[in-house]
Design a protein around this motif. Structure first.
Motif, PDB file in Angstrom:
ATOM      1  N   ILE A 246       0.841  -1.202   0.000  1.00 54.74           N
ATOM      2  CA  ILE A 246       0.000   0.000   0.000  1.00 54.74           C
ATOM      3  C   ILE A 246       0.878   1.256   0.000  1.00 54.74           C
ATOM      4  O   ILE A 246       0.658   2.202  -0.765  1.00 54.74           O
ATOM      5  CB  ILE A 246      -0.922   0.022   1.241  1.00 54.74           C
ATOM      6  CG1 ILE A 246      -1.965  -1.089   1.164  1.00 54.74           C
ATOM      7  CG2 ILE A 246      -1.644   1.379   1.358  1.00 54.74           C
ATOM      8  CD1 ILE A 246      -2.819  -1.203   2.406  1.00 54.74           C
ATOM      9  N   ILE A 247       1.934   1.207   0.873  1.00 52.12           N
ATOM     10  CA  ILE A 247       2.820   2.385   0.959  1.00 52.12           C
ATOM     11  C   ILE A 247       3.460   2.659  -0.403  1.00 52.12           C
ATOM     12  O   ILE A 247       3.464   3.782  -0.905  1.00 52.12           O
ATOM     13  CB  ILE A 247       3.906   2.156   2.032  1.00 52.12           C
ATOM     14  CG1 ILE A 247       3.235   2.108   3.423  1.00 52.12           C
ATOM     15  CG2 ILE A 247       4.955   3.272   1.990  1.00 52.12           C
ATOM     16  CD1 ILE A 247       4.158   1.693   4.536  1.00 52.12           C
ATOM     17  N   ILE A 248       3.986   1.580  -1.011  1.00 58.58           N
ATOM     18  CA  ILE A 248       4.663   1.768  -2.298  1.00 58.58           C
ATOM     19  C   ILE A 248       3.696   2.321  -3.353  1.00 58.58           C
ATOM     20  O   ILE A 248       3.988   3.296  -4.040  1.00 58.58           O
ATOM     21  CB  ILE A 248       5.291   0.435  -2.780  1.00 58.58           C
ATOM     22  CG1 ILE A 248       6.452   0.070  -1.840  1.00 58.58           C
ATOM     23  CG2 ILE A 248       5.811   0.557  -4.216  1.00 58.58           C
ATOM     24  CD1 ILE A 248       7.056  -1.277  -2.078  1.00 58.58           C
ATOM     25  N   SER A 249       2.494   1.717  -3.419  1.00 56.36           N
ATOM     26  CA  SER A 249       1.565   2.183  -4.463  1.00 56.36           C
ATOM     27  C   SER A 249       1.139   3.627  -4.203  1.00 56.36           C
ATOM     28  O   SER A 249       0.932   4.406  -5.130  1.00 56.36           O
ATOM     29  CB  SER A 249       0.364   1.246  -4.598  1.00 56.36           C
ATOM     30  OG  SER A 249      -0.573   1.527  -3.607  1.00 56.36           O
ATOM     31  N   THR A 250       1.039   4.014  -2.916  1.00 49.67           N
ATOM     32  CA  THR A 250       0.674   5.397  -2.608  1.00 49.67           C
ATOM     33  C   THR A 250       1.782   6.347  -3.069  1.00 49.67           C
ATOM     34  O   THR A 250       1.533   7.415  -3.634  1.00 49.67           O
ATOM     35  CB  THR A 250       0.457   5.552  -1.092  1.00 49.67           C
ATOM     36  OG1 THR A 250      -0.425   4.533  -0.658  1.00 49.67           O
ATOM     37  CG2 THR A 250      -0.150   6.913  -0.763  1.00 49.67           C
ATOM     38  N   LEU A 251       3.065   5.922  -2.822  1.00 48.54           N
ATOM     39  CA  LEU A 251       4.192   6.775  -3.230  1.00 48.54           C
ATOM     40  C   LEU A 251       4.237   6.932  -4.748  1.00 48.54           C
ATOM     41  O   LEU A 251       4.519   8.005  -5.284  1.00 48.54           O
ATOM     42  CB  LEU A 251       5.515   6.173  -2.737  1.00 48.54           C
ATOM     43  CG  LEU A 251       5.757   6.300  -1.217  1.00 48.54           C
ATOM     44  CD1 LEU A 251       7.043   5.603  -0.828  1.00 48.54           C
ATOM     45  CD2 LEU A 251       5.775   7.762  -0.795  1.00 48.54           C
ATOM     46  N   ILE A 252       3.965   5.811  -5.447  1.00 50.59           N
ATOM     47  CA  ILE A 252       4.050   5.859  -6.907  1.00 50.59           C
ATOM     48  C   ILE A 252       2.921   6.708  -7.490  1.00 50.59           C
ATOM     49  O   ILE A 252       3.144   7.606  -8.297  1.00 50.59           O
ATOM     50  CB  ILE A 252       3.991   4.425  -7.499  1.00 50.59           C
ATOM     51  CG1 ILE A 252       5.276   3.675  -7.115  1.00 50.59           C
ATOM     52  CG2 ILE A 252       3.863   4.473  -9.033  1.00 50.59           C
ATOM     53  CD1 ILE A 252       5.261   2.211  -7.445  1.00 50.59           C
ATOM     54  N   THR A 253       1.704   6.437  -7.026  1.00 46.02           N
ATOM     55  CA  THR A 253       0.575   7.172  -7.643  1.00 46.02           C
ATOM     56  C   THR A 253       0.382   8.553  -7.023  1.00 46.02           C
ATOM     57  O   THR A 253      -0.414   9.357  -7.511  1.00 46.02           O
ATOM     58  CB  THR A 253      -0.743   6.385  -7.480  1.00 46.02           C
ATOM     59  OG1 THR A 253      -0.979   6.211  -6.078  1.00 46.02           O
ATOM     60  CG2 THR A 253      -0.685   5.038  -8.165  1.00 46.02           C
ATOM     61  N   LYS A 254       1.065   8.786  -5.886  1.00 42.09           N
ATOM     62  CA  LYS A 254       1.000  10.067  -5.167  1.00 42.09           C
ATOM     63  C   LYS A 254      -0.438  10.417  -4.727  1.00 42.09           C
ATOM     64  O   LYS A 254      -0.782  11.573  -4.535  1.00 42.09           O
ATOM     65  CB  LYS A 254       1.544  11.221  -6.035  1.00 42.09           C
ATOM     66  CG  LYS A 254       2.996  11.089  -6.447  1.00 42.09           C
ATOM     67  CD  LYS A 254       3.802  12.178  -5.752  1.00 42.09           C
ATOM     68  CE  LYS A 254       5.281  12.194  -6.125  1.00 42.09           C
ATOM     69  NZ  LYS A 254       5.985  10.950  -6.075  1.00 42.09           N
ATOM     70  N   SER A 255      -1.279   9.388  -4.627  1.00 39.16           N
ATOM     71  CA  SER A 255      -2.614   9.674  -4.104  1.00 39.16           C
ATOM     72  C   SER A 255      -2.696   9.140  -2.673  1.00 39.16           C
ATOM     73  O   SER A 255      -2.028   8.156  -2.324  1.00 39.16           O
ATOM     74  CB  SER A 255      -3.690   9.000  -4.959  1.00 39.16           C
ATOM     75  OG  SER A 255      -3.659   7.609  -4.743  1.00 39.16           O
TER      76      SER A 255
END
Ligand code: UDP
Ligand code: MG
Length: 308
Positions: A246-255
């Protein structure tokens, strides 16, 4: 031969005499016999039935508890007070047929240390009870350090040395089927079918049987503790993995969120919360037993006896 027969009785006023008559038939005129009734705090006339018999036959001994301590305590007390070289235990309701005793005793004469009875059919028993009982044996045999024969009964005749080793185990939470197996010794098994009670009714309801099964598993296995550890490790691995993703996907999508919201948060919380409570409960079962064992209270208290 000097044989002591230990008979635990709780509210058995209707069966005491039937039992005695049956024993007399089997052991007619035998002087080397001691019949030891343990009155486990009966609320009916069990004690007066026993004392009446004791006045007519001096082979009859009794101990009477100050209250109901349970069958396990009654068997322990009986073994402690028994004076025979051979010691038998049997229920007072004739479900453990005394007619089997002579061949059991013969097995001890022939060199076995224990002659134990196994019930091989459960006809007449509720299907649901048989089902859970069957499950219980398969679970305990997988989890516990001891092997317990399916259908094994408390009904058995033992040599003095076996009884002495059982008496050395003074634990408060007694699960005799496990203890009998734990002490070992050369055992011969005798099969018998299901026999209905001639009178009175069973003292073990579903709740009591469930507690008994729990006691058996907890007394002879620490595997449930290990299962909760393994469970915790598995849940943690999944949790950390998912958290990091979740953390990684949040960092990538910046949402700030993935859009799952309330449902995913709540179910995660409840699943983890439930798992923690179950593990704590398992831990609690073991700790409460440690707590009670450390008090080392007596297993039974004798009120009256005719043993001097
Ligand atoms: N018993 C006992 N204390 C108890 C419950 C039972 O001494 O708290 C005795 C009971 O009198 C009987 C034996 O244990 O002689 C077996 O009990 P029961 O027949 O009720 O059990 P079941 O055969 O139904 O498993
Ligand atoms: Mg019975």
């Amino acid at each position: 031969m000097h044989l002591s027969l230990v008979i635990p009785c709780y509210n058995e006023e209707e069966t005491i005499n039937l039992m005695y008559n049956e024993l007399i038939k089997v052991f007619e005129g035998n002087q080397g016999l001691e019949i030891l009734f343990v009155n486990d705090g009966s609320k009916d006339n069990t004690l007066s039935e026993i004392t009446k018999l004791a006045q007519t036959d001096e082979r009859i001994k009794f101990i009477s508890f100050s209250r109901n301590f349970g069958k396990e305590a009654a068997m322990f007390a009986g073994m402690k007070y028994a004076s025979g070289e051979y010691i038998g235990i049997l229920d007072s309701d004739l479900q453990h047929p005394p007619s089997m005793l002579p061949e059991m005793i013969k097995a001890l004469d022939e060199g076995y240390d224990v002659a134990a009875a196994r019930r091989t059919n459960r006809s007449g028993e509720a299907a649901i009870k048989s089902f859970f009982s069957h499950r219980f044996y398969s679970v305990i045999n997988k989890l516990a350090d001891v092997k317990i024969e399916e259908g094994a009964q408390d009904f058995r005749v033992m040599k003095r040395k076996v009884v002495d080793s059982i008496l050395n185990m003074t634990e408060y939470f007694r699960f005799s089927k496990g203890i009998f197996s734990w002490v070992g010794f050369k055992t011969k098994w005798f099969a018998h079918g299901n026999i209905d009670r001639p009178a009175g009714k069973s003292k073990f309801n579903t709740f009591k049987l469930f507690r008994y099964a729990m006691d058996g598993i907890i007394s002879f296995s620490v595997v449930p503790l290990r299962i909760s550890l393994i469970f915790g490790i598995v849940v943690s691995i999944i949790g950390y993995g998912y958290g990091i993703s979740i953390i990684i996907s949040t960092l990538i999508t910046k949402s700030a969120g993935t859009g799952y919201g309330y449902a995913s948060l709540m179910s995660g919380l409840l699943i983890i919360g439930g798992t923690i409570l179950i593990c704590l409960g398992i831990l609690g079962e073991y700790i409460s037993r440690i707590y009670i064992e450390t008090k080392s209270r007596p297993l039974f208290i004798v009120d009256k006896t005719n043993i001097i």
